[in-house]
Motif scaffolding. Structure first.
Motif, PDB file in Angstrom:
ATOM      1  N   CYS A 198       9.310   4.888   9.434  1.00 11.91           N
ATOM      2  CA  CYS A 198       8.308   3.617   9.730  1.00 11.91           C
ATOM      3  C   CYS A 198       9.176   2.349   9.469  1.00 11.91           C
ATOM      4  N   THR A 210       2.772   2.791  16.471  1.00 11.38           N
ATOM      5  CA  THR A 210       3.638   3.435  16.031  1.00 11.38           C
ATOM      6  C   THR A 210       3.651   3.662  14.417  1.00 11.38           C
ATOM      7  N   ARG A 211       3.483   2.791  13.697  1.00 12.43           N
ATOM      8  CA  ARG A 211       3.395   3.102  12.493  1.00 12.43           C
ATOM      9  C   ARG A 211       2.263   3.949  12.058  1.00 12.43           C
ATOM     10  N   LEU A 214       3.213   7.377  12.965  1.00  8.54           N
ATOM     11  CA  LEU A 214       4.275   8.295  12.341  1.00  8.54           C
ATOM     12  C   LEU A 214       3.734   8.578  10.769  1.00  8.54           C
ATOM     13  N   ILE A 215       2.825   7.802  10.397  1.00  4.88           N
ATOM     14  CA  ILE A 215       1.925   8.267   9.314  1.00  4.88           C
ATOM     15  C   ILE A 215       1.398   9.466   9.177  1.00  4.88           C
ATOM     16  N   CYS A 249       4.652   3.287   3.227  1.00  4.99           N
ATOM     17  CA  CYS A 249       5.328   3.195   5.051  1.00  4.99           C
ATOM     18  C   CYS A 249       4.795   1.774   5.259  1.00  4.99           C
ATOM     19  N   SER A 250       3.944   1.013   4.599  1.00  3.45           N
ATOM     20  CA  SER A 250       3.578  -0.225   5.086  1.00  3.45           C
ATOM     21  C   SER A 250       3.922  -1.457   4.450  1.00  3.45           C
ATOM     22  N   ARG A 257      10.909   1.773   3.152  1.00  2.00           N
ATOM     23  CA  ARG A 257      10.527   0.917   4.385  1.00  2.00           C
ATOM     24  C   ARG A 257      11.446   0.011   4.704  1.00  2.00           C
TER      25      ARG A 257
END
Length: 331
Positions: A198, A210-211, A214-215, A249-250, A257
């Motif tokens: 990510c 996209t994120r 992927l998650i 991921c965020s 990340r």
């Protein structure tokens, strides 16, 4: 009062020492560097890893492992996952015979593909019922600031899990228990790898779609691997699965990340490593996660792509193209 030792004075170890003290425990925080232990004791603050956060008086720092471990009920292991075996070999003779061993680490050991609890049992000789793992969306800086967060304590022994739950339950930190040690540890290890992906995507300029993709697909490959290892499927929908994955991921506070984002911006692994003193566990663990998946015949395309970027010299842009060009198939 529960007597605890936290072995490892990085940002998460120090934060968890604060949590334990705020929950009413007596806490020894072990720092390998004497100068760091001295500074924490004198300043009431870990300025190297958690600057600006005042530690409770119940947290006492020491560079003497024997002092830290004397007579404790709970030993918290908060060292980088790939150094666990070496450190435990050094400490095992000092561990109290019936102390609960709680792992804060999120990784798979290189070479052996063992989860951290398996390494603990192998090195110390402790029964699996004495070993627990803590996992969930636990970004250290937010918890140190006492922002509300939840976590999971995984242990096959329900009584030990409940005792650990009581030992770290505060007004800002809410622990749940779960007997699925395999699933909780696996979720914590694989999410670091997906977070690298990510971050790479973000560094390349890609956005939320996209994120989210992927998650979601990262959760799918984590669950596939978990099923092969005997984990409970429901674990991956909970705090130690989806919860931890989304946070890592965020958030810009996520080491993995952030590391991936710099790779996506064109820096090499070596250049990023030189720019930080924090450990991004996924950089090393991605290889052991891939080895584990291959040993069980599980397809993990995102993990494979991250390994190619981190260890085989593939460009970040090519990684994304290869993921997107995979054969179309049902979800």
């Amino acid at each position: 009062m529960t007597r605890t030792a936290v072995l490892g004075a990085g940002s998460w170890g120090t934060t968890f020492a604060k949590v334990l003290a705020d929950a009413g425990c007596d806490v020894h925080l072990f720092a390998r560097r004497p100068e760091l232990a001295k500074a924490i004791t004198e300043d009431g603050e870990n300025r190297d890893y958690l600057p600006g956060v005042r530690l409770p008086d119940a947290v006492r720092a020491t560079a003497d492992a024997a002092e830290a471990l004397l007579g404790v009920d709970v030993v918290v292991l908060a060292v980088p996952s790939q150094s666990l075996r070496h450190n435990l070999t050094e400490w095992r003779a000092l561990l109290p015979g019936d102390a609960t061993l709680l792992s804060l680490m999120k990784g798979i050991e290189l070479g052996t593909t063992k989860r951290m609890s398996e390494v603990v049992c192998e090195v110390t000789g402790a029964g699996s019922d004495r070993v627990a793992a803590l996992s969930g969306p636990n970004l250290a800086r937010e918890i140190a600031a006492e922002q509300p967060a939840a976590t999971v304590i995984a242990c096959t022994d329900a009584d030990r899990a409940a005792a650990l739950q009581a030992a770290c339950h505060t007004g800002y930190f809410r622990p749940y228990t779960n007997p699925d040690l395999i699933g909780c540890e696996l979720g914590g290890a694989v999410k670091n790898v997906i977070a690298l992906a990510c971050g790479i995507a973000a560094g390349l300029g890609f956005g939320d779609n996209t994120r989210a993709s992927l998650i979601t697909r990262g959760l799918a490959e984590t669950a596939r691997l978990g099923a092969a290892l005997g984990a409970e499927p429901a674990t991956f929908a909970g705090l130690a699965g989806l919860g931890d994955l989304v946070a890592t991921c965020s958030s810009p506070l996520s080491r993995n990340r952030t590391f991936g984002e710099k790779l996506g911006q064109g820096l090499s692994v070596e250049q990023v490593q030189r720019s930080t003193r924090q450990t991004a566990e996924g950089v090393k663990s991605c290889r052991s996660v891939l080895d584990l998946a291959r040993a069980h015949g599980v397809d993990v395309p995102i993990t494979e792509a991250v390994v190619r970027v981190c260890h085989e010299g593939e460009s970040a842009a090519r990684m994304v193209r290869e993921i997107m060009s995979r054969e179309a198939k049902p979800e």
